[in-house]
Design a protein around this motif. Structure first.
Motif, PDB file in Angstrom:
ATOM      1  N   PRO A 292      61.785  31.075  31.074  1.00 40.29           N
ATOM      2  CA  PRO A 292      60.710  31.646  30.351  1.00 40.29           C
ATOM      3  C   PRO A 292      60.403  33.569  30.570  1.00 40.29           C
ATOM      4  O   PRO A 292      60.737  33.848  30.152  1.00 40.29           O
ATOM      5  CB  PRO A 292      59.473  30.940  30.171  1.00 40.29           C
TER       6      PRO A 292
ATOM      7  N   TRP B  21      58.105  33.081  21.568  1.00 40.34           N
ATOM      8  CA  TRP B  21      57.781  32.034  22.318  1.00 40.34           C
ATOM      9  C   TRP B  21      58.531  30.578  21.921  1.00 40.34           C
ATOM     10  O   TRP B  21      58.355  29.835  22.993  1.00 40.34           O
ATOM     11  CB  TRP B  21      56.530  31.377  20.696  1.00 40.34           C
ATOM     12  N   LEU B  22      59.453  30.291  21.150  1.00 37.37           N
ATOM     13  CA  LEU B  22      60.716  29.440  21.716  1.00 37.37           C
ATOM     14  C   LEU B  22      61.040  29.255  22.919  1.00 37.37           C
ATOM     15  O   LEU B  22      61.139  28.479  24.171  1.00 37.37           O
ATOM     16  CB  LEU B  22      61.689  29.736  20.812  1.00 37.37           C
TER      17      LEU B  22
ATOM     18  N   PHE C 135      65.513  24.716  19.406  1.00 36.19           N
ATOM     19  CA  PHE C 135      64.993  24.747  20.637  1.00 36.19           C
ATOM     20  C   PHE C 135      65.193  23.776  20.972  1.00 36.19           C
ATOM     21  O   PHE C 135      64.932  23.398  22.409  1.00 36.19           O
ATOM     22  CB  PHE C 135      63.514  23.836  19.019  1.00 36.19           C
TER      23      PHE C 135
ATOM     24  N   LEU D  64      59.800  24.804  29.070  1.00 34.64           N
ATOM     25  CA  LEU D  64      58.625  24.712  29.547  1.00 34.64           C
ATOM     26  C   LEU D  64      59.221  23.042  29.021  1.00 34.64           C
ATOM     27  O   LEU D  64      58.630  22.010  30.195  1.00 34.64           O
ATOM     28  CB  LEU D  64      57.475  24.641  29.124  1.00 34.64           C
ATOM     29  N   ILE D  65      59.346  22.746  28.404  1.00 32.47           N
ATOM     30  CA  ILE D  65      59.509  21.231  27.960  1.00 32.47           C
ATOM     31  C   ILE D  65      60.723  20.432  28.708  1.00 32.47           C
ATOM     32  O   ILE D  65      60.418  19.460  29.377  1.00 32.47           O
ATOM     33  CB  ILE D  65      59.229  20.944  26.201  1.00 32.47           C
TER      34      ILE D  65
ATOM     35  N   ALA E  14      59.769  27.588  34.411  1.00 33.77           N
ATOM     36  CA  ALA E  14      60.346  26.019  34.003  1.00 33.77           C
ATOM     37  C   ALA E  14      60.225  25.395  35.989  1.00 33.77           C
ATOM     38  O   ALA E  14      60.186  24.224  35.554  1.00 33.77           O
ATOM     39  CB  ALA E  14      61.465  25.587  32.947  1.00 33.77           C
TER      40      ALA E  14
ATOM     41  N   ILE F 264      66.075  23.147  25.686  1.00 31.75           N
ATOM     42  CA  ILE F 264      65.144  21.614  25.961  1.00 31.75           C
ATOM     43  C   ILE F 264      65.973  21.013  26.782  1.00 31.75           C
ATOM     44  O   ILE F 264      66.379  20.611  27.900  1.00 31.75           O
ATOM     45  CB  ILE F 264      64.443  20.738  24.765  1.00 31.75           C
TER      46      ILE F 264
ATOM     47  N   ILE G 126      60.130  30.282  25.636  1.00 31.77           N
ATOM     48  CA  ILE G 126      58.486  30.229  26.413  1.00 31.77           C
ATOM     49  C   ILE G 126      58.713  28.549  26.722  1.00 31.77           C
ATOM     50  O   ILE G 126      58.276  27.606  27.729  1.00 31.77           O
ATOM     51  CB  ILE G 126      57.185  31.013  25.931  1.00 31.77           C
ATOM     52  N   VAL G 127      58.211  27.693  24.548  1.00 34.43           N
ATOM     53  CA  VAL G 127      57.851  26.600  24.906  1.00 34.43           C
ATOM     54  C   VAL G 127      58.836  25.776  25.395  1.00 34.43           C
ATOM     55  O   VAL G 127      58.699  24.601  26.094  1.00 34.43           O
ATOM     56  CB  VAL G 127      57.243  26.909  23.745  1.00 34.43           C
ATOM     57  N   ALA G 128      60.467  25.800  24.192  1.00 31.38           N
ATOM     58  CA  ALA G 128      61.205  24.827  25.131  1.00 31.38           C
ATOM     59  C   ALA G 128      61.895  24.872  26.637  1.00 31.38           C
ATOM     60  O   ALA G 128      62.271  23.493  26.677  1.00 31.38           O
ATOM     61  CB  ALA G 128      62.104  25.082  24.234  1.00 31.38           C
TER      62      ALA G 128
END
Length: 248
Positions: free
Chosen positions: A186, A205-206, A134, A212-213, A65, A138, A208-210
């Protein structure tokens, strides 16, 4: 790879490995003795030490991130970012593997679906739901990456960046450990999840995605608050103008 690139990639690999082994290790091996506060300190102190040890070599991102934030802030190239991401994920996996070997030597220590991993619902200490996890990831990642970008900016106070970065990581862990175990990284989540299995994998997955956002949002806001070609501290400039006005 060239010598310089080799040094930076190895630094990112080593830094992520050590962060996972020592900081996640604090949760896995000593969590019941040191508690949430101790685990948060382990993350903060490890990050602080590594920032000073590896910062002059690679910038000590040791977090995909952070690398994404640096990329979007035009502070590193795409090629360098990709090499960092690979090194960070591999470092997280190797660090988790070493930690797993140690954990297996402790009689009765549970690793399945645990092992310092992140999670929501039944895997959250406060049973935080998916949406809450989530948003939390973030916001927490935003704070951490924003601080990293800010203290490594050209107008930052030289020499104190590592301290601020370590404190920021410790702070988000104090808040986030009861919520979802705190990822904001992540690579830190991927490594332990691969060895924990179960819900740690399905919920990965959460985490990794959150983050990065959050890192991307931090880069966007940082471009507004810290223009890339700003030569001076805006606060000092405003103070100077104010003093001039008062004298008049």
């Amino acid at each position: 790879m060239e010598t310089t690139e080799t040094r930076t990639v190895v630094s990112e690999f080593l830094g992520t490995l050590l962060l996972v082994f020592f900081a996640v290790g604090a949760a896995v091996l000593a969590g019941e003795y040191i508690g949430t506060f101790g685990i948060a300190l382990a993350f903060g102190f490890t990050m602080l030490a590594l920032a000073y040890a590896l910062g002059p070599i690679s910038g000590c991102h040791i977090n995909p991130a952070v690398t994404l934030g640096m990329l979007l802030a035009h502070r590193i190239s795409l090629h360098r970012a990709v090499s960092y991401w690979i090194a960070q994920v591999l470092g997280g996996i190797v660090g988790a593997a070493l930690l797993f070997l140690v954990a297996k030597q402790v009689p009765g220590l549970k690793t399945h679906d645990a092992f310092g991993t992140n999670g929501w619902g039944d895997r959250s200490a406060v049973h935080l739901n998916l949406g809450g996890a989530f948003i939390a990831e973030i916001v927490m990642t935003f704070l951490f990456v924003f601080v990293v970008l800010g203290v490594t900016h050209r107008v930052a106070v030289i020499g104190f960046g590592g301290l601020a970065i370590g404190l920021a990581l410790g702070t988000v862990h104090l808040i986030g450990i009861p919520l979802d175990g705190t990822s904001v990284n992540p690579a830190r989540s991927i490594g332990p999840a691969l060895f924990a299995g179960g819900g740690a994998i399905t919920q990965l997955w959460l985490f990794i995605v959150a983050p990065l956002i959050g890192g991307a949002l931090a880069a966007v806001v940082h471009q507004i608050t810290h223009p890339p070609h700003e030569p001076r501290l805006v606060a000092d400039e405003e103070a100077g103008e104010s003093e001039s006005g008062e004298r008049v």
